[in-house]
Scaffold this motif. Structure first.
Motif, mmCIF file in Angstrom:
data_model
loop_
_atom_site.group_PDB
_atom_site.id
_atom_site.type_symbol
_atom_site.label_atom_id
_atom_site.label_comp_id
_atom_site.label_asym_id
_atom_site.label_seq_id
_atom_site.Cartn_x
_atom_site.Cartn_y
_atom_site.Cartn_z
ATOM 1 N N ASN A 528 -3.053 0.499 1.370
ATOM 2 C CA ASN A 528 -2.148 0.244 0.236
ATOM 3 C C ASN A 528 -2.342 1.212 -0.932
ATOM 4 O O ASN A 528 -1.758 1.047 -1.983
ATOM 5 C CB ASN A 528 -2.268 -1.210 -0.252
ATOM 6 C CG ASN A 528 -1.133 -1.609 -1.172
ATOM 7 O OD1 ASN A 528 0.033 -1.309 -0.886
ATOM 8 N ND2 ASN A 528 -1.453 -2.267 -2.275
ATOM 9 N N GLY A 543 -2.960 2.513 -6.896
ATOM 10 C CA GLY A 543 -2.533 1.261 -6.262
ATOM 11 C C GLY A 543 -3.732 0.390 -5.954
ATOM 12 O O GLY A 543 -4.886 0.818 -6.070
ATOM 13 N N ASP A 544 -3.467 -0.839 -5.564
ATOM 14 C CA ASP A 544 -4.539 -1.797 -5.317
ATOM 15 C C ASP A 544 -4.974 -1.730 -3.862
ATOM 16 O O ASP A 544 -4.152 -1.848 -2.955
ATOM 17 C CB ASP A 544 -4.063 -3.219 -5.637
ATOM 18 C CG ASP A 544 -3.600 -3.337 -7.084
ATOM 19 O OD1 ASP A 544 -4.067 -2.528 -7.912
ATOM 20 O OD2 ASP A 544 -2.761 -4.209 -7.367
ATOM 21 N N ASN A 546 -6.009 -2.741 -0.388
ATOM 22 C CA ASN A 546 -5.724 -3.959 0.376
ATOM 23 C C ASN A 546 -6.385 -3.882 1.743
ATOM 24 O O ASN A 546 -5.915 -3.174 2.631
ATOM 25 C CB ASN A 546 -4.209 -4.153 0.522
ATOM 26 C CG ASN A 546 -3.879 -5.399 1.324
ATOM 27 O OD1 ASN A 546 -4.642 -6.360 1.332
ATOM 28 N ND2 ASN A 546 -2.754 -5.367 2.015
#
Ligand code: NAG
Ligand code: NAG
Ligand code: NAG
Ligand code: NAG
Ligand code: NAG
Ligand code: NAG
Ligand code: NAG
Ligand code: NAG
Ligand code: NAG
Ligand code: NAG
Ligand code: NAG
Length: 655
Positions: A528, A543-544, A546
């Protein structure tokens, strides 16, 4: 005016927050330059080409479910590779472009480059980079170059196949390398110029060993000697025995040179596997004769070429849309590696590493719409795994200039470095995943699973680490927005066989490498996260993160792993690598750098749109302040906004 100033910072991407949060870098005066009127159009060079091809249609019927049965420990598996390291994939940087990619001189190193290498180092412990290529053959040491440059190009050499100009370099080139190595753990391969074996130019070896010490991994002796004759660098009769002889001359010359204390780190034969096959070199007794001087056996190869489109001449024009399919299945990597299986066996017999010293999607710059797409990401990752499972011990992806399509990373054009960040090539993600696959133990072993009955669209590999089941890698080459080609692999560990009880874990963790299509390059994500699109890359993932947890059924001995089409899944039986923001380097040089760096707001303010010459007039005496309140200048930060922008991020990440 303020708006323009802000948009400049916004263009620096995520640096904006960093700037605001941690470092004060500008005075209160509004800026005098506007972006819109001076920034000019986006560069149109190959490295930023936007061609989008059509992915092949999904095969019918789709194959959407298959099982994978694994042993919990390596001792129960036959055919596992030799032990591999996270440094398996490295880079080969064409010598003529080091000043674009690494930095202009030893006090001006590209921070986005450092950040990117830092990402790999955190995962693999080190990064291996070769500086060389066609241009190494004619490279010539010179005491001084204008503007204290580390490297300059002579006029283009028409005898040179890829029309790369001869390179002149100074002592500063070695300081660029060593300064980089003092900041991130990059180890170097260099190449001894081989165009003139009567009059050896050995400064690369002398200064390389003196200045780089242990950070010099080895010295390449000859680059693609099998092409010397066809490229008119040797007589038409030049053959493997001639190369054998020249190699011997080099060994002799080095033996008599007290300025080259290390005599046993030569690398060869680096044939392109174009006009010769490796066996022709082995049959000269090359390995036996030089085994005390050779540290690594090497080949180079590109699966394809785009030479006609780039340079004309003989051959025929290749249509990228027709070539695309050749990169989009497992056969590509298997075919590429097969010619070397005998050689990796021979290398093992001699206890020598065996490397693919230069490769990428296609020679002569690669293909638009192929070399920088998610298709190439999957291709390079599968090819890398295939090499690793076939007992290659490393491979280097080539970095050319802005005129090539295949670069793993590209700096902005010099006159745009003030307002554009870097551009990542899609194969950089392959390297990133490779570092996490093999990690830092140097004890990874890999095997092609021949998954799904050898279906070429859905290959898979198993990785053991320190003798224990560590990971499974699952590919889906198919682009199918309908979802009908998504598949689910059912993994079972142990069970059934005598002495191998059911050992399926309660759960596994999965990182996905995804994109909308094999034809796109803007939507690639790893767990992600993305480095960003063209001109947006500062070397940090955005972004985070994941990491998907998948519960297994221990009663039934199954873990069901969905893999999207297209996509790739790395299944971890242990803990996956997790990005943390409290990364520190042991290097005191870097600590010093971080604590003392300041940035001139005048540089931020005025470098936009100015010529290099104008920019040189702007001093790098610093003002502004850091959150610590320290205000000292440091030579590292000079008139490049891109370096400045990256440095802010570095401050945040690495403090
Ligand atoms: C940068 O240089 C290129 C080629 O020399 C030129 O076409 C382009 O307009 C320049 N861009 C700027 C912003 O100066
Ligand atoms: C991409 O490169 C090809 C081949 O050089 C060229 O024909 C095309 O115009 C370029 N396209 C874009 C969108 O940059
Ligand atoms: C080798 O390259 C150097 C540097 O370009 C050049 O001066 C020399 O004449 C070349 N020698 C041969 C034999 O081509
Ligand atoms: C290094 O390059 C920068 C940018 O071109 C320049 O300002 C600086 O003077 C150079 N430093 C040395 C020591 O040559
Ligand atoms: C970088 O290179 C210069 C030589 O130009 C040298 O004086 C300096 O000590 C080096 N810095 C580091 C951190 O190695
Ligand atoms: C492997 O290479 C050796 C050395 O060139 C050669 O003698 C042998 O025939 C080769 N074996 C195969 C199976 O190609
Ligand atoms: C698979 O890849 C090979 C090798 O690159 C290529 O020749 C072949 O056409 C591809 N096959 C399919 C079905 O896509
Ligand atoms: C790689 O080397 C190992 C250990 O020697 C061997 O068992 C395996 O068969 C080799 N793999 C290939 C594809 O040659
Ligand atoms: C892995 O190999 C590298 C290079 O030889 C070495 O520096 C490193 O310490 C090794 N790591 C471990 C865990 O042994
Ligand atoms: C296929 O996978 C994608 C990506 O994970 C997902 O969004 C989609 O819903 C899946 N489609 C089907 C039919 O499973
Ligand atoms: C992926 O990252 C984005 C931010 O870029 C975030 O909004 C989103 O929630 C993340 N998705 C998952 C599944 O973590």
């Amino acid at each position: 005016m303020l708006t323009n100033y802000l948009s400049l910072l916004v263009l620096l991407g995520c640096s904006f927050d960093v700037v605001r949060a941690a470092v004060t870098v500008y005075g209160q005066q509004p800026l005098g330059m506007t972006l819109t009127s001076d920034s000019g159009p986006m560069p149109t060079k190959a490295a930023y080409n936007r061609t989008v091809l059509i992915p092949p249609p999904p095969p019918q019927p789709p194959s959407t479910a298959f099982g994978i049965s694994l042993q919990p420990t390596a001792d129960r598996v036959t055919g596992l590779s030799v032990r591999q390291s996270g440094t398996f994939y490295g880079f080969s940087i064409e010598m003529s472009v080091v000043n674009q990619v690494l930095g202009k001189n030893s006090s001006f190193i590209q921070v986005p480059f450092l950040n990117l290498m830092g990402q790999l180092q955190h995962r693999a412990g080190a990064v291996h980079i070769r500086c060389g290529g066609n241009t190494q053959e004619f490279a010539t040491y010179i005491e001084h170059l204008d503007h204290d440059a580390a490297i300059a190009k002579e006029r283009a050499n028409l005898q040179n196949p890829t029309q790369t100009p001869a390179v002149l370099y100074t002592m500063d080139l070695f300081y660029i390398f060593s300064n980089i190595s003092s900041l991130v753990n990059v180890k170097w391969f260099l190449g001894i110029p081989f165009n003139d074996t009567q009059n050896w130019r050995l400064q690369i070896a002398e200064y390389g060993q003196r200045i780089l010490g242990d950070n010099l991994l080895g010295l390449q002796a000859g680059n693609e000697p099998d092409l010397y004759a066809s490229h008119n660098h040797r007589p038409a009769t030049y053959g493997p025995f001639d190369y054998f002889g020249e190699f011997g001359d080099l060994v002799q010359t080095m033996a008599n040179n007290p300025n080259i204390p290390v005599k046993n780190n030569l690398i060869g034969p680096s044939i392109a596997t174009g006009d010769w096959i490796p066996e022709q070199v082995w049959d000269t007794n090359y390995i036996e004769a030089y085994k005390d001087y050779l540290s690594i056996l090497t080949v180079e190869h590109y699966p394809n070429n785009n030479c006609f489109a780039q340079f004309g001449g003989s051959g025929s024009l290749k249509i990228p849309q027709e070539e695309f399919v050749k990169y989009l299945n497992h056969t590509a990597g298997v075919d590429l590696v097969r010619p070397y299986l005998n050689s990796t066996r021979i290398a093992q017999d001699y206890g020598k590493p065996f490397m693919m010293f230069e490769t990428n999607t296609a020679s002569c710059g690669g293909f638009p719409g192929i070399s920088d797409t998610f298709g190439a990401t999957l291709w390079a990752l599968d090819y890398g795994y295939q090499m690793a499972q076939s007992n290659f011990t490393g491979a280097l992806l080539h970095v050319g200039g802005q005129n090539v399509f295949y670069n793993p990373f590209t700096a902005p054009p010099t006159n745009q470095s003030a307002f554009h960040q870097w551009t990542l090539g899609s194969v950089f993600y392959s390297v990133l995943v490779m570092t996490e696959t093999f990690g830092k133990t140097n004890q990874s072993q890999i095997l092609d699973l021949n998954a799904n009955n050898g279906n070429i669209h859905t290959p898979g590999y198993v990785i053991y680490d320190e003798g224990r089941l560590s990971k499974v890698a699952l590919f889906n080459y198919i682009t199918d927005p309908s979802g009908a080609s998504n598949y689910t692999a059912t993994i079972s560990v142990g069970g059934g066989e005598t002495g191998s009880p059911n050992s399926t874990p309660a759960q596994v963790k999965v990182k996905y490498l995804t994109s909308d299509s094999v034809a796109t390059k803007d939507t690639i994500k790893w767990a992600n996260q993305t480095f960003g699109g063209d001109f947006e890359v500062n070397g940090h993932l955005k972004g985070d993160l994941n990491i998907v947890t998948i519960d297994c059924n221990q009663q039934e001995n199954t873990c069901q792993i969905p893999v999207p089409a297209p996509g790739f899944a790395l299944v971890f039986f242990g803990e996956p690598y997790q990005d943390t923001s409290d990364i520190t380097f042991s290097s005191t040089a870097f600590t010093k750098l971080m604590n003392t760096a300041t940035v001139d707001p005048a540089v931020l303010a005025t470098s936009n749109g100015m010529s290099a010459k104008e920019r040189e007039k702007i001093g790098s005496t610093s003002f502004g302040s850091m959150d610590s309140g320290a205000t000292r200048s440091y030579g590292f930060v000079s008139a490049s906004l891109v370096a400045a922008a990256g440095l802010f991020s570095a401050l945040l990440l690495w403090t």
